[in-house]
Design an enzyme around this catalytic site. Structure first.
Site, PDB file in Angstrom:
ATOM      1  N   HIS A  95      -2.715  -0.670  -9.777  1.00  0.00           N
ATOM      2  CA  HIS A  95      -3.028  -1.647  -8.744  1.00  0.00           C
ATOM      3  C   HIS A  95      -4.341  -2.305  -9.164  1.00  0.00           C
ATOM      4  O   HIS A  95      -5.354  -1.645  -9.301  1.00  0.00           O
ATOM      5  CB  HIS A  95      -3.182  -0.934  -7.396  1.00  0.00           C
ATOM      6  CG  HIS A  95      -3.360  -1.854  -6.248  1.00  0.00           C
ATOM      7  ND1 HIS A  95      -2.323  -2.594  -5.740  1.00  0.00           N
ATOM      8  CD2 HIS A  95      -4.444  -2.169  -5.520  1.00  0.00           C
ATOM      9  CE1 HIS A  95      -2.761  -3.321  -4.720  1.00  0.00           C
ATOM     10  NE2 HIS A  95      -4.053  -3.077  -4.569  1.00  0.00           N
TER      11      HIS A  95
ATOM     12  N   ARG B  16       0.852  -1.183   0.000  1.00  0.00           N
ATOM     13  CA  ARG B  16       0.000   0.000   0.000  1.00  0.00           C
ATOM     14  C   ARG B  16       0.893   1.240   0.000  1.00  0.00           C
ATOM     15  O   ARG B  16       2.047   1.197   0.409  1.00  0.00           O
ATOM     16  CB  ARG B  16      -0.900   0.041   1.251  1.00  0.00           C
ATOM     17  CG  ARG B  16      -1.937  -1.065   1.302  1.00  0.00           C
ATOM     18  CD  ARG B  16      -3.059  -0.775   0.295  1.00  0.00           C
ATOM     19  NE  ARG B  16      -4.102  -1.777   0.346  1.00  0.00           N
ATOM     20  CZ  ARG B  16      -4.290  -2.699  -0.590  1.00  0.00           C
ATOM     21  NH1 ARG B  16      -3.492  -2.780  -1.625  1.00  0.00           N
ATOM     22  NH2 ARG B  16      -5.289  -3.540  -0.498  1.00  0.00           N
TER      23      ARG B  16
ATOM     24  N   GLU C 211      -3.441   8.567  -4.463  1.00  0.00           N
ATOM     25  CA  GLU C 211      -4.010   7.911  -5.640  1.00  0.00           C
ATOM     26  C   GLU C 211      -5.344   8.555  -5.990  1.00  0.00           C
ATOM     27  O   GLU C 211      -6.087   8.933  -5.096  1.00  0.00           O
ATOM     28  CB  GLU C 211      -4.176   6.411  -5.377  1.00  0.00           C
ATOM     29  CG  GLU C 211      -2.839   5.721  -5.234  1.00  0.00           C
ATOM     30  CD  GLU C 211      -2.939   4.210  -5.046  1.00  0.00           C
ATOM     31  OE1 GLU C 211      -4.051   3.716  -4.788  1.00  0.00           O
ATOM     32  OE2 GLU C 211      -1.915   3.547  -5.161  1.00  0.00           O
TER      33      GLU C 211
END
Length: 154
Positions: free
Chosen positions: A108, A51, A80
């Site tokens: 991701h 993360r 993000e």
């Protein structure tokens, strides 16, 4: 250190490939920052699939620019979605910021639909083929955003 496990500092000093895959918790934030990069071998490759915030992005960018580690790849960012100027890993080279070498940033995909994964797979394949054939920057092969030597092509 538990029996059968390697001390974290020893791992950083000995490994040539380090994969970070842990939950984002108070104890993991900033887990890898400037002191940890200084311990790594110059040929080290860091893969961050955890993360954002676990690997310090400014320290990673500095380490790659200075060549103190060989390369890195990540599919997560502290902010993000990421974009030009939102992170030290994606500098605004059009405004004179220095590009980050030997870095790959991918999406991701933990929650992506099957169709999205198929599209990403196709774009990745086309990108690799274009790089190998040296046709990556030709307009006909631009099916995605390409960042090459710090320049963004769409």
């Amino acid at each position: 250190v538990r029996d059968g496990r390697t001390h974290f500092e020893h791992l950083l000093k000995a490994a040539t490939t380090i994969v970070v895959c842990c939950p984002r918790e108070p104890g993991t934030l900033g887990l890898i920052s400037a002191p940890e990069f200084e311990m790594m071998k110059p040929e080290a490759l860091l893969l961050n699939i955890s993360r954002g915030g676990i690997v310090c992005e400014s320290a990673l960018a500095t380490s790659l620019k200075q060549g103190s580690i060989f390369g890195a790849a990540t599919d997560v960012l502290e902010t993000e979605p990421g974009g030009i100027g939102t992170t030290p890993l994606i500098p605004d080279v059009a405004n004179g910021e220095e590009p980050v070498p030997n870095l790959t940033i991918t999406s991701h995909i933990a929650w992506f639909s099957q169709k999205t994964i198929e599209n990403l797979d196709r774009m990745l394949r086309l990108g690799i083929e274009g790089f190998v054939k040296d046709t990556l920057l030709e307009k006909a092969s631009r099916t995605t955003v390409i960042v090459h030597k710090g320049e963004v092509f769409k």
